[in-house]
Design an enzyme around this catalytic site. Structure first.
Site, PDB file in Angstrom:
ATOM      1  N   LYS A  14       0.824  -1.210   0.000  1.00 53.19           N
ATOM      2  CA  LYS A  14       0.000   0.000   0.000  1.00 53.19           C
ATOM      3  C   LYS A  14       0.861   1.265   0.000  1.00 53.19           C
ATOM      4  O   LYS A  14       0.631   2.177  -0.768  1.00 53.19           O
ATOM      5  CB  LYS A  14      -0.935   0.033   1.223  1.00 53.19           C
ATOM      6  CG  LYS A  14      -1.904  -1.123   1.280  1.00 53.19           C
ATOM      7  CD  LYS A  14      -2.881  -0.966   2.441  1.00 53.19           C
ATOM      8  CE  LYS A  14      -2.245  -1.106   3.812  1.00 53.19           C
ATOM      9  NZ  LYS A  14      -1.811  -2.467   4.151  1.00 53.19           N
ATOM     10  N   ARG A  89      -9.563   0.172   8.791  1.00 55.84           N
ATOM     11  CA  ARG A  89      -9.071  -1.177   9.043  1.00 55.84           C
ATOM     12  C   ARG A  89     -10.068  -2.002   9.847  1.00 55.84           C
ATOM     13  O   ARG A  89      -9.799  -3.166  10.121  1.00 55.84           O
ATOM     14  CB  ARG A  89      -7.798  -1.076   9.867  1.00 55.84           C
ATOM     15  CG  ARG A  89      -6.521  -1.492   9.158  1.00 55.84           C
ATOM     16  CD  ARG A  89      -5.427  -1.233  10.164  1.00 55.84           C
ATOM     17  NE  ARG A  89      -4.171  -1.832   9.908  1.00 55.84           N
ATOM     18  CZ  ARG A  89      -3.184  -1.282   9.211  1.00 55.84           C
ATOM     19  NH1 ARG A  89      -3.373  -0.158   8.576  1.00 55.84           N
ATOM     20  NH2 ARG A  89      -2.019  -1.878   9.138  1.00 55.84           N
ATOM     21  N   ARG A 128      11.503  -6.422   4.496  1.00 54.79           N
ATOM     22  CA  ARG A 128      11.317  -4.970   4.414  1.00 54.79           C
ATOM     23  C   ARG A 128      12.297  -4.221   5.311  1.00 54.79           C
ATOM     24  O   ARG A 128      12.541  -4.598   6.453  1.00 54.79           O
ATOM     25  CB  ARG A 128       9.876  -4.625   4.809  1.00 54.79           C
ATOM     26  CG  ARG A 128       9.632  -3.120   4.909  1.00 54.79           C
ATOM     27  CD  ARG A 128       8.201  -2.784   4.756  1.00 54.79           C
ATOM     28  NE  ARG A 128       7.408  -3.150   5.928  1.00 54.79           N
ATOM     29  CZ  ARG A 128       6.098  -2.953   6.004  1.00 54.79           C
ATOM     30  NH1 ARG A 128       5.440  -2.427   4.989  1.00 54.79           N
ATOM     31  NH2 ARG A 128       5.433  -3.294   7.085  1.00 54.79           N
ATOM     32  N   ARG A 161      11.495  -2.533  10.776  1.00 55.46           N
ATOM     33  CA  ARG A 161      10.489  -2.053  11.719  1.00 55.46           C
ATOM     34  C   ARG A 161      10.289  -3.093  12.805  1.00 55.46           C
ATOM     35  O   ARG A 161      10.243  -4.272  12.506  1.00 55.46           O
ATOM     36  CB  ARG A 161       9.155  -1.825  10.989  1.00 55.46           C
ATOM     37  CG  ARG A 161       8.956  -0.394  10.550  1.00 55.46           C
ATOM     38  CD  ARG A 161       7.794  -0.217   9.638  1.00 55.46           C
ATOM     39  NE  ARG A 161       6.576  -0.904  10.053  1.00 55.46           N
ATOM     40  CZ  ARG A 161       5.440  -0.870   9.358  1.00 55.46           C
ATOM     41  NH1 ARG A 161       5.360  -0.189   8.246  1.00 55.46           N
ATOM     42  NH2 ARG A 161       4.382  -1.515   9.782  1.00 55.46           N
ATOM     43  N   ARG A 172      -0.042  -9.798  13.067  1.00 56.09           N
ATOM     44  CA  ARG A 172      -0.665  -8.764  12.231  1.00 56.09           C
ATOM     45  C   ARG A 172      -1.536  -9.381  11.143  1.00 56.09           C
ATOM     46  O   ARG A 172      -2.602  -8.867  10.824  1.00 56.09           O
ATOM     47  CB  ARG A 172       0.402  -7.877  11.608  1.00 56.09           C
ATOM     48  CG  ARG A 172       0.916  -6.831  12.574  1.00 56.09           C
ATOM     49  CD  ARG A 172       2.262  -6.303  12.164  1.00 56.09           C
ATOM     50  NE  ARG A 172       2.222  -5.548  10.935  1.00 56.09           N
ATOM     51  CZ  ARG A 172       3.259  -5.424  10.097  1.00 56.09           C
ATOM     52  NH1 ARG A 172       4.404  -6.016  10.386  1.00 56.09           N
ATOM     53  NH2 ARG A 172       3.153  -4.724   8.997  1.00 56.09           N
TER      54      ARG A 172
HETATM   55  P1  ADP Z   1       1.151  -2.371   7.667  1.00 57.21           P
HETATM   56  O1  ADP Z   1       0.134  -2.055   6.627  1.00 57.21           O
HETATM   57  O2  ADP Z   1       2.434  -2.801   7.098  1.00 57.21           O
HETATM   58  O3  ADP Z   1       0.653  -3.257   8.754  1.00 57.21           O
HETATM   59  P2  ADP Z   1       0.920   0.323   8.762  1.00 57.21           P
HETATM   60  O4  ADP Z   1       2.077   1.215   8.651  1.00 57.21           O
HETATM   61  O5  ADP Z   1      -0.277   0.610   7.953  1.00 57.21           O
HETATM   62  O6  ADP Z   1       1.532  -1.094   8.458  1.00 57.21           O
HETATM   63  O7  ADP Z   1       0.467   0.213  10.314  1.00 57.21           O
HETATM   64  C1  ADP Z   1       1.364  -0.054  11.343  1.00 57.21           C
HETATM   65  C2  ADP Z   1       0.636  -0.204  12.661  1.00 57.21           C
HETATM   66  O8  ADP Z   1      -0.026   1.022  13.001  1.00 57.21           O
HETATM   67  C3  ADP Z   1      -0.473  -1.245  12.666  1.00 57.21           C
HETATM   68  O9  ADP Z   1       0.005  -2.529  12.936  1.00 57.21           O
HETATM   69  C4  ADP Z   1      -1.378  -0.718  13.805  1.00 57.21           C
HETATM   70  O10 ADP Z   1      -0.830  -0.985  15.065  1.00 57.21           O
HETATM   71  C5  ADP Z   1      -1.295   0.779  13.595  1.00 57.21           C
HETATM   72  N1  ADP Z   1      -2.351   1.259  12.688  1.00 57.21           N
HETATM   73  C6  ADP Z   1      -2.181   1.846  11.471  1.00 57.21           C
HETATM   74  N2  ADP Z   1      -3.358   2.170  10.913  1.00 57.21           N
HETATM   75  C7  ADP Z   1      -4.309   1.774  11.785  1.00 57.21           C
HETATM   76  C8  ADP Z   1      -5.733   1.810  11.783  1.00 57.21           C
HETATM   77  N3  ADP Z   1      -6.425   2.321  10.749  1.00 57.21           N
HETATM   78  N4  ADP Z   1      -6.381   1.308  12.863  1.00 57.21           N
HETATM   79  C9  ADP Z   1      -5.716   0.794  13.916  1.00 57.21           C
HETATM   80  N5  ADP Z   1      -4.388   0.710  13.966  1.00 57.21           N
HETATM   81  C10 ADP Z   1      -3.674   1.195  12.934  1.00 57.21           C
END
Ligand code: ADP
Ligand code: ZN
Length: 219
Positions: A14, A89, A128, A161, A172
């Site tokens: 994404k 999400r 990554r 990360r 996750r």
């Molecule tokens: P990825 O898509 O690789 O999991 P992101 O950078 O989108 O990583 O998100 C990293 C972390 O930030 C998630 O695992 C969660 O803890 C938090 N996070 C991000 N966006 C949301 C969301 N919309 N709702 C809840 N937690 C979120």
């Protein structure tokens, strides 16, 4: 004018696709993950609270991200469109987004669903590496930086990360399946879902994402 959600599992790409799309469409990328990491880095109250969930690969509470997006989406640069990356999400978040958009009297152009196999996702997440300074992402298997451990864009160090460690990755992915996948039906029912096959060479997948966007962009 595009107002889209980029939807897909963690590691689907994404962030990588959105950074290409914003160049072409001149709209901001609204990434809740990036926004939360910035809060953590700055050591704000919100950041401290969010970090407790993020480091275990758990979702932060809906209300936190909903408020963040609510503010961000009303900023002037988002008036002419946006790319939501990593939000919504959960079904609660999606319902709140609906409400925000209704209040602002705007509609989504569509939801691009990045389709990719579980195998590819795992190899992407474990490989990554991200820049500690500018956030650019690389992959030690598929998108190597020119110099090992160094960001091509700004020369700072690359790190893994903390939530890309194998134990956390599985967590996750399980959370994605349980909390986030129900959104597929949610947006299918609204006839907004646009699945894009993203397996295979990056440039070809990106071209398919662009093609899907062209179809939904309104002038
Ligand atoms: P990825 O898509 O690789 O999991 P992101 O950078 O989108 O990583 O998100 C990293 C972390 O930030 C998630 O695992 C969660 O803890 C938090 N996070 C991000 N966006 C949301 C969301 N919309 N709702 C809840 N937690 C979120
Ligand atoms: Zn960098």
């Amino acid at each position: 004018m595009i107002r889209i959600i980029l939807f897909g599992a963690p590691g689907a790409g994404k962030g990588t696709y959105s950074s290409e799309l914003i160049k072409k469409y001149k709209v901001p990328q609204i990434s809740t993950g990036d926004m939360l990491r910035a809060e953590v880095k700055e050591g704000t109250e919100l950041g401290k609270e969010a970090h407790e969930f993020m480091k275990h690969g758990q979702l932060v509470p809906d209300q936190m991200v909903i408020e963040m997006v609510h503010k961000r989406i009303q900023e002037p640069d988002a008036v002419n469109g946006f790319i939501l990356d990593g939000f919504p999400r959960t079904v609660t978040q999606a319902n709140s987004l609906d409400q925000m958009l209704r209040q602002m009297n705007i509609e989504l152009s569509g939801v691009i669903k990045i389709e990719i196999s579980q195998e590819t996702i795992l190899s992407r997440l474990t490989g990554r590496r991200v820049c500690t300074n500018c956030g650019a992402t690389f992959n030690i298997a598929t998108m190597k930086p020119k110099q090992e451990g160094i960001c091509d864009k700004c020369g700072h160090n690359l790190i893994q990360r903390p939530d890309d460690k194998p134990e956390t990755i599985l967590n996750r992915l399980a959370i994605y399946q349980k909390d986030t996948e129900p959104l597929i039906e949610f947006y299918k029912k609204k006839d907004l879902l646009r699945p894009v096959q993203c397996e295979g060479p990056y440039n070809e997948a990106l071209a398919r994402v662009f093609a899907a966007l062209e179809k939904m962009a309104k002038v």
